[in-house]
Design a protein around this motif. Structure first.
Motif, PDB file in Angstrom:
ATOM      1  N   ASP A  38       0.773  -1.301  -0.052  1.00 21.05           N
ATOM      2  CA  ASP A  38      -0.132   0.033   0.039  1.00 21.05           C
ATOM      3  C   ASP A  38       0.853   1.373   0.035  1.00 21.05           C
ATOM      4  O   ASP A  38       0.509   2.175  -0.635  1.00 21.05           O
ATOM      5  N   SER A  39       1.814   1.214   0.803  1.00 22.33           N
ATOM      6  CA  SER A  39       2.709   2.408   0.924  1.00 22.33           C
ATOM      7  C   SER A  39       3.616   2.693  -0.430  1.00 22.33           C
ATOM      8  O   SER A  39       3.603   3.845  -0.777  1.00 22.33           O
ATOM      9  N   ALA A  40       4.113   1.698  -0.896  1.00 22.10           N
ATOM     10  CA  ALA A  40       4.836   1.692  -2.293  1.00 22.10           C
ATOM     11  C   ALA A  40       3.858   2.223  -3.544  1.00 22.10           C
ATOM     12  O   ALA A  40       4.282   3.238  -4.318  1.00 22.10           O
ATOM     13  N   PHE A  41       2.405   1.938  -3.506  1.00 23.94           N
ATOM     14  CA  PHE A  41       1.633   2.381  -4.326  1.00 23.94           C
ATOM     15  C   PHE A  41       1.245   3.898  -4.107  1.00 23.94           C
ATOM     16  O   PHE A  41       1.287   4.628  -5.110  1.00 23.94           O
ATOM     17  N   ASP A  42       1.144   4.174  -2.878  1.00 24.34           N
ATOM     18  CA  ASP A  42       0.966   5.452  -2.569  1.00 24.34           C
ATOM     19  C   ASP A  42       2.022   6.477  -2.728  1.00 24.34           C
ATOM     20  O   ASP A  42       1.710   7.539  -3.275  1.00 24.34           O
ATOM     21  N   ILE A  43       3.052   6.043  -2.653  1.00 21.40           N
ATOM     22  CA  ILE A  43       4.429   6.752  -2.999  1.00 21.40           C
ATOM     23  C   ILE A  43       4.392   6.990  -4.561  1.00 21.40           C
ATOM     24  O   ILE A  43       4.600   8.144  -5.108  1.00 21.40           O
ATOM     25  N   LEU A  44       4.250   5.914  -5.340  1.00 23.80           N
ATOM     26  CA  LEU A  44       4.389   6.100  -6.747  1.00 23.80           C
ATOM     27  C   LEU A  44       3.302   6.788  -7.165  1.00 23.80           C
ATOM     28  O   LEU A  44       3.334   7.831  -8.128  1.00 23.80           O
ATOM     29  N   TYR A  45       1.947   6.689  -6.772  1.00 18.35           N
ATOM     30  CA  TYR A  45       0.763   7.693  -6.979  1.00 18.35           C
ATOM     31  C   TYR A  45       0.943   9.121  -6.708  1.00 18.35           C
ATOM     32  O   TYR A  45       0.865  10.070  -7.413  1.00 18.35           O
ATOM     33  N   GLY A  46       1.948   8.964  -5.521  1.00 14.37           N
ATOM     34  CA  GLY A  46       2.141  10.753  -5.208  1.00 14.37           C
ATOM     35  C   GLY A  46       3.063  11.050  -6.225  1.00 14.37           C
ATOM     36  O   GLY A  46       2.911  12.462  -6.520  1.00 14.37           O
TER      37      GLY A  46
END
Length: 153
Positions: A38-46
């Protein structure tokens, strides 16, 4: 000692909470489907939202994820070779996608953004504006209520 009365939960409150949790689950599933945490996804999304060269603190603000979680995930993404950190002003570090990271972004994040755009196309522009205004109003009201609880403690 007087026992506080049990609060009432309206059907609207239950449905709103359910919809919130369902949306959160949808993004968790999206992350799982891309084989990202979830956090890797959120960082890439960010990074997609903010652009190459963004700062960790900006990702924290846009994702509403604690600094420690973002920091440890950034280190993992850096070890994967997907991002590189470049010193910025002061102690800040700018985040840039590597070529591998750009490939991951195109493969895993772009389809999610496209799906979100298609989903929003199902709404009129007026409906989109209404959702945003009402959600913002609710968040402000809820934040104030939570502040009141803290003040009373």
């Amino acid at each position: 000692m007087k026992t506080p009365s049990k609060p009432y939960m309206s059907k609207i409150q239950m449905e709103f909470n359910h919809l919130y949790k369902e949306l959160d689950d949808l993004y968790h599933e999206a992350a799982l489907n891309t084989s990202l945490s979830d956090s890797a996804f959120d960082i890439l999304y960010g990074i997609f939202m903010l652009g190459d060269g963004c700062l960790q603190r900006d990702i924290c603000k846009t994702s509403c994820i604690p600094k420690q979680t973002i920091n440890s995930s950034i280190r993992k993404l850096e070890n994967e070779g997907w991002i590189k950190l470049v010193p910025g002003k002061g102690r800040s570090m700018q985040i840039f996608l590597t070529d591998d990271g750009q490939h991951v972004m195109q493969e895993k994040i772009y389809p999610v953004i496209k799906a979100e755009n298609k989903a929003l196309d199902a709404l009129t522009s007026e409906e989109c504006e209404q959702i945003l205004k009402l959600y913002q109003k609710y968040n402000i009201a809820l934040r104030n209520e939570f502040l009141d609880i803290r003040r009373k403690e």
